[in-house]
Design a protein around this motif. Sequence first.
Motif, PDB file in Angstrom:
ATOM      1  N   ILE A 272      -1.284  -8.624  -4.220  1.00  0.00           N
ATOM      2  CA  ILE A 272      -0.304  -7.804  -4.339  1.00  0.00           C
ATOM      3  C   ILE A 272       0.685  -8.492  -5.322  1.00  0.00           C
ATOM      4  O   ILE A 272       0.987  -9.795  -5.011  1.00  0.00           O
ATOM      5  CB  ILE A 272       0.527  -7.539  -2.987  1.00  0.00           C
TER       6      ILE A 272
ATOM      7  N   ILE B 217       1.248   2.486  -1.113  1.00  0.00           N
ATOM      8  CA  ILE B 217       1.181   0.861  -1.032  1.00  0.00           C
ATOM      9  C   ILE B 217       2.528   0.178  -0.952  1.00  0.00           C
ATOM     10  O   ILE B 217       2.883  -0.956  -0.542  1.00  0.00           O
ATOM     11  CB  ILE B 217       0.415   0.510  -2.424  1.00  0.00           C
TER      12      ILE B 217
ATOM     13  N   PHE C 256       0.161  -4.236  -8.175  1.00  0.00           N
ATOM     14  CA  PHE C 256      -0.987  -4.724  -7.083  1.00  0.00           C
ATOM     15  C   PHE C 256      -2.504  -4.266  -7.737  1.00  0.00           C
ATOM     16  O   PHE C 256      -2.283  -3.533  -8.892  1.00  0.00           O
ATOM     17  CB  PHE C 256      -0.816  -4.025  -5.856  1.00  0.00           C
TER      18      PHE C 256
ATOM     19  N   ALA D  22      -1.889   4.654  -4.257  1.00  0.00           N
ATOM     20  CA  ALA D  22      -2.964   3.969  -4.692  1.00  0.00           C
ATOM     21  C   ALA D  22      -3.540   5.203  -5.739  1.00  0.00           C
ATOM     22  O   ALA D  22      -3.602   6.111  -5.501  1.00  0.00           O
ATOM     23  CB  ALA D  22      -4.098   3.766  -3.757  1.00  0.00           C
TER      24      ALA D  22
ATOM     25  N   ILE E  54      -6.072  -3.042  -6.867  1.00  0.00           N
ATOM     26  CA  ILE E  54      -7.143  -2.324  -5.924  1.00  0.00           C
ATOM     27  C   ILE E  54      -8.572  -2.796  -6.605  1.00  0.00           C
ATOM     28  O   ILE E  54      -9.057  -2.145  -7.810  1.00  0.00           O
ATOM     29  CB  ILE E  54      -7.044  -0.787  -5.872  1.00  0.00           C
TER      30      ILE E  54
ATOM     31  N   ILE F 196      -7.574  -3.559  -1.354  1.00  0.00           N
ATOM     32  CA  ILE F 196      -6.173  -4.324  -1.902  1.00  0.00           C
ATOM     33  C   ILE F 196      -6.976  -5.886  -2.170  1.00  0.00           C
ATOM     34  O   ILE F 196      -7.011  -6.518  -1.405  1.00  0.00           O
ATOM     35  CB  ILE F 196      -5.126  -4.396  -0.939  1.00  0.00           C
TER      36      ILE F 196
END
Length: 167
Positions: free
Chosen positions: A149, A126, A164, A140, A166, A146
């Motif tokens: 960010i 990522i 980030f 990840a 997910i 995603i």
Amino acid sequence: MARTPSKSSPKKPPQTSTAETKLVRELAKILNETDLSEIEMEKGTLKIRVARGGAAVMMSAPASAPMQTPAPSAAPAAATPPIASKPEAHTDAQKSPMVGTAYVRPSPEADSFVSVGDTVKEGDTIMLIEAMKTFNPIGAEKSGTILDILVEDAQPVEFGEPLFVIG
């Protein structure tokens, strides 16, 4: 016969090894020249941690050579630029495993590894975190999309800082 009292010299504080003092000073210099908030180093049985913000420099050595040195003065850490969303609002965000500089693309002229809305698989890179001139891929931890960010390209990051999300 009269005796004159002897003059006692003031007691000197215990001296630390010159090499250790130089090492602490060098680490403090590195701390002042970078965006790091702390540096920790281990050399044999000697462990040294230098941190910003008035924290003490802590050194540990074998019991035969105890010592502690006062912290060198360090400039306050520079403020990080504001980001679009509040990282603390993302309790499920993947966090930085280290202190360093985050890069969301493999090189300055390349596109980002991922963008918001991209689908990723567990293990996909990522971003990178550069620490001590080594680029560490951040993958990840799970598969998904995603959602956000939370860092800018070339932004300094701290250990545990959200990077980030997910979903």
